[in-house]
Scaffold this motif. Sequence first.
Motif, short mmCIF file in Angstrom:
data_model
loop_
_atom_site.label_atom_id
_atom_site.label_comp_id
_atom_site.label_asym_id
_atom_site.label_seq_id
_atom_site.Cartn_x
_atom_site.Cartn_y
_atom_site.Cartn_z
N LYS A 51 1.08 -1.28 -0.01
CA LYS A 51 0.41 -0.12 0.26
C LYS A 51 0.97 0.91 -0.06
O LYS A 51 1.42 1.24 1.10
N SER A 52 0.33 2.37 -1.18
CA SER A 52 1.42 3.84 -0.47
C SER A 52 0.78 4.47 0.44
O SER A 52 -0.13 4.13 0.66
N PRO A 53 1.52 4.94 0.41
CA PRO A 53 1.47 5.94 1.27
C PRO A 53 0.42 6.79 1.39
O PRO A 53 -0.87 6.62 2.85
N ASP A 54 -0.35 6.90 0.40
CA ASP A 54 -1.89 7.36 0.48
C ASP A 54 -2.95 6.83 -0.34
O ASP A 54 -4.13 6.86 -0.90
N GLY A 55 -2.79 5.28 0.14
CA GLY A 55 -3.56 4.22 0.08
C GLY A 55 -4.17 3.65 -0.95
O GLY A 55 -5.04 2.97 -0.87
N PHE A 56 -3.29 3.85 -1.79
CA PHE A 56 -3.65 2.77 -3.23
C PHE A 56 -2.65 1.14 -3.27
O PHE A 56 -0.92 1.61 -2.62
N LEU A 57 -2.92 0.21 -3.38
CA LEU A 57 -2.76 -0.74 -3.47
C LEU A 57 -2.18 -1.43 -4.65
O LEU A 57 -2.34 -0.46 -6.08
N VAL A 111 -8.44 -1.73 -2.47
CA VAL A 111 -7.49 -0.83 -3.93
C VAL A 111 -6.95 0.73 -3.76
O VAL A 111 -6.01 0.94 -4.42
N SER A 112 -8.03 1.33 -3.09
CA SER A 112 -7.87 2.44 -2.47
C SER A 112 -8.41 3.18 -1.97
O SER A 112 -8.79 2.60 -0.82
N PRO A 113 -7.94 4.26 -1.68
CA PRO A 113 -7.87 4.96 -0.56
C PRO A 113 -9.58 5.25 0.09
O PRO A 113 -10.34 5.65 -0.82
N ALA A 114 -10.04 4.37 1.31
CA ALA A 114 -11.87 5.33 1.75
C ALA A 114 -11.74 7.24 1.14
O ALA A 114 -10.91 7.66 1.90
N PRO A 115 -13.02 8.07 1.00
CA PRO A 115 -12.94 8.84 0.88
C PRO A 115 -13.55 8.74 2.70
O PRO A 115 -13.16 8.35 4.14
N PRO A 116 -12.82 10.16 3.14
CA PRO A 116 -12.46 10.90 4.25
C PRO A 116 -14.14 9.99 5.48
O PRO A 116 -13.47 10.15 6.45
N ALA A 117 -14.62 10.71 5.01
CA ALA A 117 -15.71 10.47 5.11
C ALA A 117 -16.58 8.96 6.33
O ALA A 117 -17.09 8.95 6.09
N ALA A 118 -15.87 7.81 5.09
CA ALA A 118 -16.37 6.24 4.83
C ALA A 118 -16.33 6.44 6.48
O ALA A 118 -15.42 6.57 7.18
N GLU A 119 -17.47 5.41 6.78
CA GLU A 119 -17.70 4.87 7.91
C GLU A 119 -17.12 3.67 8.58
O GLU A 119 -16.93 2.44 7.19
N VAL A 120 -16.15 3.01 9.07
CA VAL A 120 -15.42 2.00 9.35
C VAL A 120 -16.46 1.10 10.16
O VAL A 120 -16.61 1.21 11.37
N SER A 121 -16.93 -0.62 8.94
CA SER A 121 -17.88 -1.18 9.68
C SER A 121 -17.16 -2.62 9.85
O SER A 121 -15.83 -3.01 8.71
N THR A 122 -17.68 -3.43 10.26
CA THR A 122 -17.83 -4.89 10.53
C THR A 122 -17.68 -5.82 9.67
O THR A 122 -19.70 -5.82 9.63
#
Length: 422
Positions: free
Chosen positions: A6-12, A330-341
Amino acid sequence: QHCFTKSPDGFLYCEDTKVQDVMEKVEKRPFYLYSKPQITRNVEAYKEALEGLKNSIIGYAIKANNNFKILQHLRMLGCGAVLVSGNELKLALCAGFDPTKCIFNGNGKILEDLVLAAQEGVFVNVDSEFDLENIVAAARIAGRKVNVLLRINPDVDPQVHPYVATGNKNSKFGIRNEKLQWFLDAVKAHPNELKLVGAHCHLGSTITKVDIFRDAAVLMVNYIDEIRAQGFEVDYLNIGGGLGIDYYHSGAVLPTPRDLIDTVRELVHSRNLNLIIEPGRSLIANTCCFVNRVTGVKTNGTKNFVVIDGSMAELIRPSLYDAYQHIELVSPAPPAAEVSTFDVVGPVCESADFLGKERELPTPAKGTGLVVHDAGAYCMSMASTYNLKMRPPEYWVEEDGSVTKIRHGETFEDHMRFFEGL
Ligand code: LLP
């Protein structure tokens, strides 16, 4: 060095190639993405570990992944092949493997396949009384003596899922030591058909402790001593495959090929043996991701689901063995995306259709790329067309960063061809 990062900016990335860029270029369907340089690195790790052990053979277990391009690459790197069917033997020959570095294994080998093995001069493992009879018959038909190894069931617990344990005394594979003398007498009785060259064992798969291999090797060299004491000139010890990998990506330190070889090195030297190993998973699993797109997200009761386009049809290990394979976007989540299970599930009409359970993920938007890691071994080779989810295409990233298709994806038209002319 590992191929997926993963790159520092969140891409695989796969090596220096952004997985998202590959997704945009190729067909819109699930696919397998390999790193060719990682395959090379994995083979090199085994080769370096085997330095100083004369005439050793890395017999790649073709069942783990039978992509023809991958086989040609492994052959070019010097591997032999471990086969469990006549078709795998034919494929290995097509891919140019040296038959004297090939081993034909299995508890139910049929005469026709054994005849091919005898003609081609590959090593054959003897698994049972009836198997020995069939090998003798095949040698007569082919008019060639067969080099055989006795597959001994050493009764060592590999401490793995019961479906992938093979070296316990109640397993269907191999010969128990009580019967060893019967087999030695039977080989002696067929000097024109059989030449006993060694002993083989395979304990199971996903083994994560090298002591288990050592315990088995100690038993095996004792058997070899017994066999030699009866005048047989056996040179080969085959310790099978089975080394596990870090599916959890937990950073846990797992044994490497070097650890595996080092634990048996002195034993092999002490008896002046040639070592054969049969790795599948540890050569190919970590070289590949299964790449999917998110179809949507839903909630039922207390469960959240990420539904993707891939399924148990393309990758059955989680459903079949409750296997864990690491999953990430494979890509960074938008900052507002909620983390869930989430349970990560496919579209197949079965509740067994999951790729991962209870995974923490940022809620992905439709179309987001999602990968299942360590998908190089026993994933594509175990894929089915259930629900007519056709087998996916495969690509690899080459040394120069270019992406090449190494297998076509199956299509509906391919399926209909089975009925042509009926
Ligand atoms: N040699 C023999 C005789 C084997 O039976 C096997 C695997 C191997 C070598 C290669 O083992 P490896 O190094 O890949 O662990 N489908 C299961 C694994 C089945 C393994 C069967 N035998 C899975 O997906 O975990």
